[in-house]
Design a protein around this motif. Structure first.
Motif, PDB file in Angstrom:
ATOM      1  N   ALA A 373       0.818  -1.219   0.000  1.00  0.00           N
ATOM      2  CA  ALA A 373       0.000   0.000   0.000  1.00  0.00           C
ATOM      3  C   ALA A 373       0.847   1.262   0.000  1.00  0.00           C
ATOM      4  O   ALA A 373       0.367   2.345  -0.363  1.00  0.00           O
ATOM      5  CB  ALA A 373      -0.934  -0.007   1.201  1.00  0.00           C
ATOM      6  N   ARG A 392      -0.105  -9.260 -15.044  1.00  0.00           N
ATOM      7  CA  ARG A 392      -1.248  -9.572 -14.177  1.00  0.00           C
ATOM      8  C   ARG A 392      -0.825  -9.709 -12.722  1.00  0.00           C
ATOM      9  O   ARG A 392      -1.585  -9.355 -11.813  1.00  0.00           O
ATOM     10  CB  ARG A 392      -1.946 -10.856 -14.643  1.00  0.00           C
ATOM     11  CG  ARG A 392      -2.668 -10.719 -15.977  1.00  0.00           C
ATOM     12  CD  ARG A 392      -3.828 -11.709 -16.085  1.00  0.00           C
ATOM     13  NE  ARG A 392      -3.460 -13.056 -15.681  1.00  0.00           N
ATOM     14  CZ  ARG A 392      -2.868 -13.954 -16.463  1.00  0.00           C
ATOM     15  NH1 ARG A 392      -2.535 -13.623 -17.711  1.00  0.00           N
ATOM     16  NH2 ARG A 392      -2.603 -15.166 -16.017  1.00  0.00           N
ATOM     17  N   ASP A 395      -0.631  -6.117 -11.539  1.00  0.00           N
ATOM     18  CA  ASP A 395      -1.976  -5.535 -11.502  1.00  0.00           C
ATOM     19  C   ASP A 395      -2.716  -6.013 -10.257  1.00  0.00           C
ATOM     20  O   ASP A 395      -3.395  -5.233  -9.571  1.00  0.00           O
ATOM     21  CB  ASP A 395      -2.767  -5.937 -12.745  1.00  0.00           C
ATOM     22  CG  ASP A 395      -2.353  -5.157 -13.990  1.00  0.00           C
ATOM     23  OD1 ASP A 395      -1.544  -4.207 -13.858  1.00  0.00           O
ATOM     24  OD2 ASP A 395      -2.813  -5.505 -15.091  1.00  0.00           O
ATOM     25  N   ALA A 396      -2.593  -7.315  -9.960  1.00  0.00           N
ATOM     26  CA  ALA A 396      -3.317  -7.893  -8.830  1.00  0.00           C
ATOM     27  C   ALA A 396      -2.765  -7.397  -7.499  1.00  0.00           C
ATOM     28  O   ALA A 396      -3.526  -7.141  -6.556  1.00  0.00           O
ATOM     29  CB  ALA A 396      -3.247  -9.418  -8.895  1.00  0.00           C
ATOM     30  N   ARG A 397      -1.457  -7.220  -7.420  1.00  0.00           N
ATOM     31  CA  ARG A 397      -0.850  -6.848  -6.147  1.00  0.00           C
ATOM     32  C   ARG A 397      -0.924  -5.348  -5.864  1.00  0.00           C
ATOM     33  O   ARG A 397      -1.037  -4.937  -4.713  1.00  0.00           O
ATOM     34  CB  ARG A 397       0.615  -7.294  -6.108  1.00  0.00           C
ATOM     35  CG  ARG A 397       0.798  -8.794  -6.082  1.00  0.00           C
ATOM     36  CD  ARG A 397       2.194  -9.179  -5.612  1.00  0.00           C
ATOM     37  NE  ARG A 397       2.468  -8.664  -4.273  1.00  0.00           N
ATOM     38  CZ  ARG A 397       3.424  -9.129  -3.484  1.00  0.00           C
ATOM     39  NH1 ARG A 397       4.177 -10.134  -3.894  1.00  0.00           N
ATOM     40  NH2 ARG A 397       3.635  -8.607  -2.290  1.00  0.00           N
ATOM     41  N   PHE A 398      -0.835  -4.527  -6.927  1.00  0.00           N
ATOM     42  CA  PHE A 398      -0.715  -3.084  -6.705  1.00  0.00           C
ATOM     43  C   PHE A 398      -1.830  -2.264  -7.363  1.00  0.00           C
ATOM     44  O   PHE A 398      -1.964  -1.080  -7.057  1.00  0.00           O
ATOM     45  CB  PHE A 398       0.644  -2.588  -7.224  1.00  0.00           C
ATOM     46  CG  PHE A 398       1.811  -3.227  -6.526  1.00  0.00           C
ATOM     47  CD1 PHE A 398       2.268  -2.741  -5.318  1.00  0.00           C
ATOM     48  CD2 PHE A 398       2.436  -4.336  -7.077  1.00  0.00           C
ATOM     49  CE1 PHE A 398       3.344  -3.341  -4.666  1.00  0.00           C
ATOM     50  CE2 PHE A 398       3.510  -4.940  -6.436  1.00  0.00           C
ATOM     51  CZ  PHE A 398       3.960  -4.448  -5.226  1.00  0.00           C
ATOM     52  N   GLY A 399      -2.588  -2.880  -8.260  1.00  0.00           N
ATOM     53  CA  GLY A 399      -3.631  -2.144  -8.969  1.00  0.00           C
ATOM     54  C   GLY A 399      -3.107  -1.617 -10.286  1.00  0.00           C
ATOM     55  O   GLY A 399      -2.024  -1.012 -10.347  1.00  0.00           O
ATOM     56  N   ALA A 400      -3.874  -1.831 -11.348  1.00  0.00           N
ATOM     57  CA  ALA A 400      -3.431  -1.433 -12.688  1.00  0.00           C
ATOM     58  C   ALA A 400      -3.159   0.058 -12.785  1.00  0.00           C
ATOM     59  O   ALA A 400      -2.314   0.495 -13.570  1.00  0.00           O
ATOM     60  CB  ALA A 400      -4.496  -1.853 -13.717  1.00  0.00           C
ATOM     61  N   GLU A 401      -3.842   0.860 -11.972  1.00  0.00           N
ATOM     62  CA  GLU A 401      -3.685   2.312 -12.059  1.00  0.00           C
ATOM     63  C   GLU A 401      -2.311   2.777 -11.575  1.00  0.00           C
ATOM     64  O   GLU A 401      -1.886   3.896 -11.865  1.00  0.00           O
ATOM     65  CB  GLU A 401      -4.786   3.011 -11.263  1.00  0.00           C
ATOM     66  CG  GLU A 401      -4.682   2.871  -9.744  1.00  0.00           C
ATOM     67  CD  GLU A 401      -5.164   1.530  -9.206  1.00  0.00           C
ATOM     68  OE1 GLU A 401      -5.058   1.309  -7.979  1.00  0.00           O
ATOM     69  OE2 GLU A 401      -5.647   0.703 -10.023  1.00  0.00           O
ATOM     70  N   ARG A 402      -1.602   1.930 -10.843  1.00  0.00           N
ATOM     71  CA  ARG A 402      -0.276   2.319 -10.347  1.00  0.00           C
ATOM     72  C   ARG A 402       0.865   1.804 -11.228  1.00  0.00           C
ATOM     73  O   ARG A 402       2.025   2.079 -10.946  1.00  0.00           O
ATOM     74  CB  ARG A 402      -0.084   1.790  -8.912  1.00  0.00           C
ATOM     75  CG  ARG A 402      -0.860   2.551  -7.876  1.00  0.00           C
ATOM     76  CD  ARG A 402      -0.407   2.147  -6.464  1.00  0.00           C
ATOM     77  NE  ARG A 402      -1.151   1.006  -5.962  1.00  0.00           N
ATOM     78  CZ  ARG A 402      -0.899   0.392  -4.799  1.00  0.00           C
ATOM     79  NH1 ARG A 402       0.109   0.799  -4.052  1.00  0.00           N
ATOM     80  NH2 ARG A 402      -1.622  -0.631  -4.395  1.00  0.00           N
TER      81      ARG A 402
END
Length: 430
Positions: A373, A392, A395-402
């Motif tokens: 986070a 992927r 994306d799953a661990r940190f969010g695609a927006e980051r």
């Protein structure tokens, strides 16, 4: 450092190598001559062939020129690639090339010399500093970091300037920081051919006294070449005798796995073309229950088909990055392989490797003392970062927006050159 002299950043990679020169507060990539026009990315490969008109009788080329020479005359060549993977290997003493014994430092020095010769003079002038990238964790089952450093010193110490070694993801972090205008804690994930490396870096606002502060690192000797091994193991090895048996007196024994492990390793496949290994394989062929399979392995080695196999495997990976299904095709040395492969199949093959990569990300965060986070941006770089399964995971661990990408093959060299301009170079060197 001497302000009037530039700094050189050199990303010596398992698959590709890139150079950049920094002066003032900017860096630019060095364009290198290639058969199809100048390019920044230089394949980390060497090709040798016998030539009586050349001093010593052994001619050589590097990069895309090595590939061209190999394709023109494969059976008369020795094509060596991914040799960075053996930098930290104590078991690698030398490569046998037309009865010559070439150590790692011989291969590395020759490669760098050939790279400089294709740089149109850009790498010939004096440099204030040379910053060379190094992996956080070297490839190999028991990597010897001190051995790798001593070998690197012999290769790069001859370039005529003070040499500093910096973790490759830190180079990419410094390059990516140039895009940022606000404070951020970033995770850089560098996926190359031989290693996957991670660095957590705190980035301050532009103009800050110390723009970037390294917080923690981790790495694992798994990346694109390991994914290639999984493909070769599934699609090619069954036709070359893996899992088969041979007769020894009155016993039937399983064929030793060492030959197959070397065959599936791009850094070692070309080195199997030596008298001792071929004699051992011929002896094995005569006692194998399926002699034709071992015969096909011998033929691939003798006919120098390693690069063509590498190219077919790479083509499949690239196709599966774009589509859910692709066809693998390889023909030569008595082999004719055509197989439909789905992305789901490929991802099942590399699942054990993804677990170790995921664990290395945990280690990098723990080393930096941060949680997922706390990461504001994740910068993915390196050619293997384009693999959908890698994307992927993040994306799953940190969010695609980051997630941020770009300059997958060049960001490390660009950042290494910029680090070479810093007064606090010791804070970055490893």
């Amino acid at each position: 450092m001497t302000a009037s002299l530039p700094a050189l950043g050199l990303d010596f990679g398992t698959t590709n190598s890139v150079a950049a020169i920094a002066r003032g507060d900017a860096a630019e990539l060095v364009m290198l001559d290639a058969p199809d026009g100048a390019q920044a990315v230089f394949r980390s490969a060497l090709c040798f062939w016998e030539d009586g008109d050349v001093r010593g009788g052994l001619a050589s080329e590097a990069g895309p020129w090595a590939i061209r020479e190999y394709l023109d005359f494969p059976e008369g060549s020795r094509f060596i690639q991914s040799f960075k993977s053996v930098a930290a290997s104590a078991t690698f003493e030398h490569a046998n090339v037309f009865e010559r014994r070439l150590r790692f430092e011989d291969l590395g020095t020759l490669f760098v010399d050939k790279m400089r010769a294709r740089a149109r003079g850009r790498l010939d002038g004096p440099m204030a500093r040379i910053v060379v990238g190094r992996p956080v964790a070297y490839a190999g089952s028991r990597p010897d970091e001190a051995l790798a450093r001593s070998r690197y010193d012999l290769v790069f110490g001859a370039l005529g300037a003070e040499v500093h070694y910096v973790y490759e993801p830190l180079g990419a972090a410094f390059s990516y920081a140039a895009r940022l205008t606000e404070r951020a804690t970033i995770l850089v994930a560098d996926f190359g051919g031989g290693t996957s490396d991670f660095s957590v870096v705190r980035v301050d606002v532009p103009g800050a006294a110390q723009r970037c502060v390294p917080l923690g690192h981790a790495g694992v000797g798994i990346a694109g070449d390991r994914f290639d091994q999984r493909i070769v193991d599934r699609l090619v090895m069954p036709l070359l005798g893996k899992g088969g048996s041979y007769r020894s007196f009155d016993k039937v024994l399983e064929i030793p796995g060492g030959y197959f492990a070397d065959f599936a390793d791009w850094s070692r496949l070309a080195l199997m073309r030596n008298k001792r290994t071929l004699a051992e394989l011929e002896k094995l062929r005569r006692s194998a229950l399926d002699p034709e399979a071992i015969g096909r392995m011998i033929a691939v080695i003798e006919q120098e088909l390693g690069y063509r196999l590498y190219d077919a495997v790479g083509g499949l990976k690239r196709a599966l990055s774009e589509a859910e299904q692709a066809r693998f095709v390889f023909e030569g040395a008595g082999l004719a392989i055509e197989a439909e492969v789905t992305r789901d199949q490929f991802e099942a093959w590399i699942a054990p490797d993804m677990l170790r990569i995921d664990a290395a990300v945990d280690s990098a965060l723990a080393s930096a003392g941060v949680e997922a986070a706390d990461i504001d941006r994740v910068f993915l770089t390196g050619g293997t970062s384009l693999t959908p399964r890698i994307r992927r995971l993040f994306d799953a661990r940190f969010g695609a927006e980051r997630i941020a990408t770009g300059g997958e093959l060049t960001s490390i060299a660009h950042g290494l050159a910029l680090i070479g301009l810093q007064d606090d170079i010791a804070a970055w060197a490893n």
